[in-house]
Design an enzyme around this catalytic site. Sequence first.
Site, PDB file in Angstrom:
ATOM      1  N   TRP A   1      16.063  -7.225   5.372  1.00  0.00           N
ATOM      2  CA  TRP A   1      16.607  -7.330   6.089  1.00  0.00           C
ATOM      3  C   TRP A   1      16.399  -9.333   6.225  1.00  0.00           C
ATOM      4  O   TRP A   1      17.798  -9.161   7.049  1.00  0.00           O
ATOM      5  CB  TRP A   1      15.687  -7.749   7.745  1.00  0.00           C
ATOM      6  CG  TRP A   1      15.789  -5.382   7.540  1.00  0.00           C
ATOM      7  CD1 TRP A   1      14.517  -4.824   7.668  1.00  0.00           C
ATOM      8  CD2 TRP A   1      16.981  -5.068   7.994  1.00  0.00           C
ATOM      9  NE1 TRP A   1      15.195  -3.835   8.177  1.00  0.00           N
ATOM     10  CE2 TRP A   1      16.677  -3.349   8.303  1.00  0.00           C
ATOM     11  CE3 TRP A   1      18.613  -5.088   8.634  1.00  0.00           C
ATOM     12  CZ2 TRP A   1      17.548  -2.627   8.187  1.00  0.00           C
ATOM     13  CZ3 TRP A   1      18.890  -4.399   8.889  1.00  0.00           C
ATOM     14  CH2 TRP A   1      18.490  -2.806   8.574  1.00  0.00           C
TER      15      TRP A   1
ATOM     16  N   ASP B   1      12.907 -12.290  13.589  1.00  0.00           N
ATOM     17  CA  ASP B   1      13.187 -11.015  14.002  1.00  0.00           C
ATOM     18  C   ASP B   1      11.566 -10.126  14.119  1.00  0.00           C
ATOM     19  O   ASP B   1      11.346  -9.713  13.299  1.00  0.00           O
ATOM     20  CB  ASP B   1      13.286 -10.091  12.693  1.00  0.00           C
ATOM     21  CG  ASP B   1      14.225  -9.407  12.627  1.00  0.00           C
ATOM     22  OD1 ASP B   1      13.858  -8.217  13.411  1.00  0.00           O
ATOM     23  OD2 ASP B   1      15.484  -8.711  11.799  1.00  0.00           O
TER      24      ASP B   1
ATOM     25  N   LYS C   1      12.854   0.669  17.706  1.00  0.00           N
ATOM     26  CA  LYS C   1      11.143   1.344  16.845  1.00  0.00           C
ATOM     27  C   LYS C   1      10.199   0.781  17.760  1.00  0.00           C
ATOM     28  O   LYS C   1       9.453   1.747  17.853  1.00  0.00           O
ATOM     29  CB  LYS C   1      11.008  -0.259  15.950  1.00  0.00           C
ATOM     30  CG  LYS C   1      12.160   0.155  14.741  1.00  0.00           C
ATOM     31  CD  LYS C   1      12.450  -0.669  13.980  1.00  0.00           C
ATOM     32  CE  LYS C   1      13.286  -0.421  12.747  1.00  0.00           C
ATOM     33  NZ  LYS C   1      14.813  -1.446  12.736  1.00  0.00           N
TER      34      LYS C   1
HETATM   35  C1  LIG Z   1      15.848  -2.724  12.065  1.00  0.00           C
HETATM   36  C2  LIG Z   1      15.876  -4.209  11.328  1.00  0.00           C
HETATM   37  C3  LIG Z   1      16.825  -4.589  11.785  1.00  0.00           C
HETATM   38  C4  LIG Z   1      18.664  -3.738  11.549  1.00  0.00           C
HETATM   39  O1  LIG Z   1      18.400  -2.802  13.477  1.00  0.00           O
HETATM   40  P1  LIG Z   1      19.581  -2.515  13.974  1.00  0.00           P
HETATM   41  O2  LIG Z   1      18.983  -2.446  15.422  1.00  0.00           O
HETATM   42  O3  LIG Z   1      19.494  -1.817  13.739  1.00  0.00           O
HETATM   43  O4  LIG Z   1      20.877  -3.825  13.540  1.00  0.00           O
HETATM   44  C5  LIG Z   1      16.815  -5.455  11.593  1.00  0.00           C
HETATM   45  N1  LIG Z   1      16.033  -5.879  10.682  1.00  0.00           N
HETATM   46  C6  LIG Z   1      14.451  -5.317  11.012  1.00  0.00           C
HETATM   47  C7  LIG Z   1      13.407  -6.468  11.133  1.00  0.00           C
HETATM   48  C8  LIG Z   1      14.743  -4.281  11.537  1.00  0.00           C
HETATM   49  O5  LIG Z   1      13.393  -3.837  11.015  1.00  0.00           O
END
Ligand SMILES: *Cc1c(COP(=O)(O)O)cnc(C)c1O
Length: 362
Positions: A102, A172, A196
């Site tokens: 990511w 993030d 999540k």
């Molecule tokens: C799942 C995830 C993403 C991607 O998320 P989307 O909502 O599908 O764009 C980005 N960063 C992390 C840490 C993730 O777990």
Amino acid sequence: MNRVYNFSAGPSMLPLPVLEKAQKELLNFQESGMSVMELSHRSSFFTNIITEAESLLRQLMSIPDNYKVLFLQGGASQQFAMVPMNLLIKNKKADFVHTGSWSKKAIAEAKKFGEVRTIASSEDENFSCIPKVHSSLIDQEADYLHITMNNTIEGTVFQDIPDAGSVPIVTDMSSNILSEEIDVSKFGLIYAGAQKNIGPAGLTVVIIREDLIGHAPSQTPTMLNYETHRDSGSLYNTPPTFAIYMAKLVFEWIQDLGGLKVMEKMNREKAALLYQCIDESILFTSPVAPEDRSLMNIPFVAANGDKDLEAKFINEAKKEGLETLKGHRSVGGMRASIYNAMPKEGVEKLVAFIRKFEQEHI
Ligand SMILES: *Cc1c(COP(=O)(O)O)cnc(C)c1O
């Protein structure tokens, strides 16, 4: 009812009481005669939902008054671009810590907007740990420092937030928001895709310090400017109304359990059970450095690298109602994502299954 324990990394399990409440209210929300999905986003019913959702999130995370909460769309992936479009402005330089798939995507996107430096990386260690980020590494002229706090695919987490001086930290938190108490004031901006630990896919939460809003160049698309969403209370256009409603129910569920302190305690207990089981196992092993292990995403692999054994494990686990244990396609093996909504019984059942499988295969 045949609900399974779903170890998916996302979209992931939602708390059963939340699903039941949504089901109960599905056809006729609070005597409106409509489903939340059918309500105008300008109605007082929906205004109450979004106001309440924000207020609950503020309480749960103790969000200081000088931070705005935005309910957006586009996922964390859109934030990879929206952050630099709005923040990579003054000196057009940003520092990144590279900790996995990511962060790689976040770095690639930011490079389209300015000068991006990777100041620390665990790539040489196969992302099995979090690199040390000494404050001397951080360019004090950088517009921000970006970290991926919890690495969903690799199973690592920043236990300590770097000291970046006056450089705002952007993080993030898609896969660990609301899993433990965090000090929001350490960050300039926090973003998270909802699917999540917050609610259904389609909603993205951004928590941003006020002074970081309002610097995007005038040609920035309206929808990609944080200012638009601040000024409209996340109602510039039609927001993902049902996802916001579901998030509100999840926030209430966390609050009823006792808030993030209790949530964190439960998460630590669940993760400890599984890590202990993996560490005691002869058949399986954890690829992640013990000091950097995530509470949310727990990868493990066959100690002897036997792919067939891993496939058999995943297959047989599924028959026991333990689903989606396959590791991410980039790393293989197994991964158990045990977010807030995964009950302790789910982890206990997985642990018992690992022990039983091991008995039968050594
Ligand atoms: C799942 C995830 C993403 C991607 O998320 P989307 O909502 O599908 O764009 C980005 N960063 C992390 C840490 C993730 O777990």
